[in-house]
Write a protein that holds these residues in place. Structure first.
Motif: not given
Length: 320
Positions: A189, A216, A219
């Motif tokens: 991450n 994910q 991000l």
């Protein structure tokens, strides 16, 4: 004393067969797609080069004399590894066979999405002349390679020719040539927000299954492209589809899927910003040569000297 037996349950070109016979001239060697060639000898086989997994029940039987199993594919996630470990069978994979064709596919997908080649191919069908607002470049961008094995390393090497910054993720976290900064999988991450391209080249294991989901994708940069040539089950596919719908990522190049062939009703077929290939990234004219000459025969020579095959031995603890 009965002959030792090798079974290869796929077709091989004659010159590869001759090379194997040169190493084990006294062995009983059975080769071919047709089960009738080797079916009644499965439990007698000391070594099997396996392409089709439906013979596993015989391999795992109490009568089996199997000592070494060479996979025709790089991935062994479909193998009953626990049972093979219990039977103390050595397993070697075809890892490394795909480094060139898959790295070429990775960059085909990256460049296609960046320069909208897939859009132009569609326009060509209708004789449409439109620039499609193409503007992006791949040079000097940041690529995150999630899984720096043979494929990931070759991808990193090519990325450097484009002047890219290369971030890598691998289980050990150990540095590698062509990778500017290496991370562990627990640091995934931290890597994702930095990347313009996220490329998944991981093996499928208990640790990597469903590694990529909503968190994910959120991000990642909205301008980032996601490339998966590893295994479909590494991604929560519905959550990836949602990320594409919501434009949380710019697009995706996908060679692998949760269900294959990809069902006709999958929304992924309809996205303008997705390129789909049919799990074909590893196909190459040199596949047989690399499995037999570069992996199997050197391992076979070691095996005959009562040594453990050294190339691509599967670590049961890691699952690859």
């Amino acid at each position: 004393m009965s002959k030792r037996t090798l079974i290869i349950n796929t077709e091989l070109e004659d010159h590869y067969i001759e090379k194997i016979k040169e190493v084990i001239p006294e062995w009983n060697i059975l080769i071919g797609n047709d089960p009738r060639v080797w079916q009644d000898q499965l439990t007698e086989a000391e070594i099997i080069v396996i392409r089709k997994n439906e013979i596993m029940d015989s391999i795992l039987s109490n009568q089996s004399k199997l000592k070494w199993l060479q996979s025709w594919s790089a991935g062994v996630n479909t193998f009953p590894l626990k049972q093979l470990e219990e039977k103390e069978v050595i397993v070697t994979s075809a890892n490394g066979v795909h480094a060139y064709p898959i790295s070429e596919t990775i960059f085909s997908l990256m460049l296609g999405l960046t320069r909208k080649l897939h859009t132009y191919v569609k326009q060509q069908q209708s004789k449409k002349w439109d620039e499609a607002n193409v503007s992006l470049e791949i040079h000097n961008k940041t690529i995150g390679i999630i899984g720096v094995g043979a494929i990931g390393l070759e991808t990193a090497k090519i990325a450097k020719a484009f002047g890219m910054k290369v971030l890598g993720v691998r289980h050990s976290g150990k540095t590698k040539e062509f990778v500017d900064t290496m991370y562990t999988i627990e640091q995934l991450n931290e890597v994702l927000p930095q990347c313009d391209y996220v490329v998944v080249t991981l093996p499928l294991t208990d640790e990597t299954k469903h590694l990529f989901g909503t968190e994910q994708f959120q991000l990642m940069k909205k301008s980032a492209f996601f490339i998966n040539i590893a295994r479909g089950q590494i991604v929560k596919e519905k959550e990836m589809i949602s990320a594409l719908k919501l434009k949380e990522i710019a697009g995706a190049g996908l060679d692998v899927f949760a269900v294959e062939p990809l069902p006709e009703n999958s929304p992924l077929w309809e996205f303008e910003n997705v390129i789909i290939t049919p799990h074909s990234s590893g196909l190459t004219e040199y596949y047989g040569q690399r499995v037999i000459e570069d992996i199997f025969i050197p391992n076979l020579k070691s095996y005959l000297e009562n040594k453990t095959p050294a190339i691509n031995i599967v670590d049961y603890r890691n699952g690859y």
